[in-house]
Design an enzyme around this catalytic site. Structure first.
Site, mmCIF file in Angstrom:
data_model
loop_
_atom_site.group_PDB
_atom_site.id
_atom_site.type_symbol
_atom_site.label_atom_id
_atom_site.label_comp_id
_atom_site.label_asym_id
_atom_site.label_seq_id
_atom_site.Cartn_x
_atom_site.Cartn_y
_atom_site.Cartn_z
ATOM 1 N N ASN A 164 -30.494 6.957 -7.008
ATOM 2 C CA ASN A 164 -31.736 6.309 -6.766
ATOM 3 C C ASN A 164 -31.742 6.491 -5.236
ATOM 4 O O ASN A 164 -33.032 6.801 -4.748
ATOM 5 C CB ASN A 164 -31.544 4.930 -7.062
ATOM 6 C CG ASN A 164 -31.987 4.587 -8.397
ATOM 7 O OD1 ASN A 164 -32.926 5.286 -8.924
ATOM 8 N ND2 ASN A 164 -31.789 3.284 -8.705
ATOM 9 N N GLU A 199 -28.538 0.897 -15.906
ATOM 10 C CA GLU A 199 -28.069 2.189 -16.378
ATOM 11 C C GLU A 199 -26.702 2.174 -17.400
ATOM 12 O O GLU A 199 -26.121 2.688 -17.506
ATOM 13 C CB GLU A 199 -27.541 3.151 -15.173
ATOM 14 C CG GLU A 199 -27.303 2.337 -13.809
ATOM 15 C CD GLU A 199 -25.916 1.537 -13.986
ATOM 16 O OE1 GLU A 199 -26.068 0.443 -14.364
ATOM 17 O OE2 GLU A 199 -24.826 1.996 -13.602
HETATM 18 P P1 GH3 Z 1 -20.761 2.597 -10.988
HETATM 19 O O1 GH3 Z 1 -20.057 4.306 -11.098
HETATM 20 O O2 GH3 Z 1 -19.546 1.853 -10.576
HETATM 21 O O3 GH3 Z 1 -21.444 2.128 -12.215
HETATM 22 O O4 GH3 Z 1 -21.806 2.709 -9.870
HETATM 23 P P2 GH3 Z 1 -23.241 2.368 -10.047
HETATM 24 O O5 GH3 Z 1 -24.001 2.648 -8.739
HETATM 25 O O6 GH3 Z 1 -23.789 3.106 -11.236
HETATM 26 O O7 GH3 Z 1 -23.481 0.944 -10.183
HETATM 27 P P3 GH3 Z 1 -24.373 -0.308 -9.484
HETATM 28 O O8 GH3 Z 1 -24.264 -1.431 -10.403
HETATM 29 O O9 GH3 Z 1 -23.827 -0.224 -8.057
HETATM 30 O O10 GH3 Z 1 -25.744 0.202 -9.341
HETATM 31 C C1 GH3 Z 1 -26.722 0.422 -10.636
HETATM 32 C C2 GH3 Z 1 -27.898 0.575 -9.875
HETATM 33 O O11 GH3 Z 1 -28.988 0.880 -10.956
HETATM 34 C C3 GH3 Z 1 -28.579 -0.333 -9.020
HETATM 35 C C4 GH3 Z 1 -30.103 -0.433 -9.465
HETATM 36 O O12 GH3 Z 1 -30.909 -0.189 -8.280
HETATM 37 C C5 GH3 Z 1 -30.103 0.776 -10.553
HETATM 38 N N1 GH3 Z 1 -31.211 0.423 -11.467
HETATM 39 C C6 GH3 Z 1 -31.131 -0.848 -12.368
HETATM 40 N N2 GH3 Z 1 -32.162 -0.817 -13.368
HETATM 41 C C7 GH3 Z 1 -33.023 0.535 -12.757
HETATM 42 C C8 GH3 Z 1 -34.045 1.193 -13.331
HETATM 43 O O13 GH3 Z 1 -34.888 0.501 -14.397
HETATM 44 N N3 GH3 Z 1 -34.393 2.410 -12.763
HETATM 45 C C9 GH3 Z 1 -33.883 2.786 -11.858
HETATM 46 N N4 GH3 Z 1 -34.154 4.101 -11.451
HETATM 47 N N5 GH3 Z 1 -32.611 2.484 -11.190
HETATM 48 C C10 GH3 Z 1 -32.212 1.107 -11.826
HETATM 49 MG MG MG Z 2 -23.282 2.684 -13.184
HETATM 50 MG MG MG Z 3 -23.606 -0.660 -14.082
#
Ligand code: GH3
Ligand code: MG
Ligand code: MG
Length: 280
Positions: A164, A199
């Site tokens: 993102n 995710e």
């Molecule tokens: P890890 O490997 O530990 O899982 O790290 P990560 O970055 O995948 O995990 P983290 O929980 O820090 O971040 C998840 C991100 O997912 C943060 C949030 O902005 C993004 N996100 C959540 N829902 C959506 C969505 O519907 N669309 C998009 N593009 N991003 C999303």
């Molecule tokens: Mg993740």
């Molecule tokens: Mg997660």
């Protein structure tokens, strides 16, 4: 968004508005008072939907404004048009434009309600977590009856926040869709997949044993690693995911099952990501 009872009412309201529009067009030069009345069901729908949704609702306020604008416009045009005369073409066009805008907005609501009622995630088309507790409870009792285990895996895309941050939220969404499509292609007929949120996905694997479900998850993990995902500007990106898998062979509560899968996922992250870890 909450589904029924607002959805059937909304369908009737759209029908009412089509009829209302036909009447409006017939109003010149006669039957003018009928055209002044907005469909009565709008007020009923409006109060139902406001009750069923919590918090501020800018989309509904926008819809209400459109509706008020349309009917004010109609009143003005009817007032300024002398009896027995056709409406001015410009007036006619401005009412048609406003009517179409209102109908488009109503259709948007209709789609949103249908999606919410179907328990499908609008982005990926996978099931949402809403249906999960009851689906898992059903599977747990079926497995207890048949003495056959089933397997639950939580899948979480690695470092998704970086996707993102680097490529933007819209491209992040593309990655989620690509991952969901890969999951769907990898599933067998009786397996289920859910988007838990963000995710994170959940897979429910049935009619298999521990080795079989491990093999399936490993294939999915390797497939995602190899997948080249095309972004909006044509460049490509790849992601990996971590998996926490748990076997359900005893009577267990759905939330305890999910907790065990989450613990295994946590270990998969901790041990370096891009791997499948089985709960102890
Ligand atoms: P890890 O490997 O530990 O899982 O790290 P990560 O970055 O995948 O995990 P983290 O929980 O820090 O971040 C998840 C991100 O997912 C943060 C949030 O902005 C993004 N996100 C959540 N829902 C959506 C969505 O519907 N669309 C998009 N593009 N991003 C999303
Ligand atoms: Mg993740
Ligand atoms: Mg997660």
């Amino acid at each position: 968004m909450a589904p029924s009872p607002t959805s059937p009412l909304l369908a009737q309201l759209i029908d009412d508005y089509i009829l209302w529009f036909v009447n409006w067009h017939r109003a010149a030069p006669n039957n003018r008072t009928g055209a002044l009345q907005p469909p009565a069901r709008f007020a009923i729908w409006h109060s139902e939907v406001t009750k069923s949704l919590s918090g501020e609702q800018p989309a509904i306020e926008h819809l209400t404004t459109l509706q008020e604008q349309l009917h004010t416009l109609v009143k003005l045009v009817l007032m300024k048009t002398p009896d027995s005369q056709a409406f001015d073409r410009k007036d006619d066009e401005s009412i048609v434009t406003k009517y179409l805008e209102l109908m488009q907005e109503l259709r948007r609501f209709e789609r949103a309600f249908a999606m919410a009622a179907s328990n499908l995630d609008p982005l990926t088309g996978l099931r949402t977590r809403l249906a999960l507790p009851q689906d898992l409870d059903r599977e747990i009792s079926r497995s207890a009856r048949s003495q056959r285990p089933f397997f639950v895996a939580v899948m979480d895309i690695d470092h998704f926040k970086k996707v993102n941050d680097t490529y933007g939220h819209d491209n992040g969404d593309r990655v989620l869709v690509a991952a969901a499509n890969l999951i769907t292609r990898n599933l067998r007929a009786h397996d289920d997949a859910y988007r838990l949120g963000g995710e994170e996905f959940l897979l429910c694997l049935k009619e298999t044993d521990a080795a079989g479900s491990m093999l399936g998850l490993e294939r999915l993990r390797a497939g995602l690693e190899k997948l080249s995902i095309t972004l909006a500007d044509g460049q490509t990106v790849s992601v990996t995911a971590s998996f926490g898998m748990v076997a359900c062979s005893d009577i267990i509560k759905a939330d305890a099952l999910l907790r065990k899968a989450d613990e295994a996922l946590y270990r998969a992250k901790h041990e370096g990501r891009n791997r499948v870890v089985v709960a102890e």
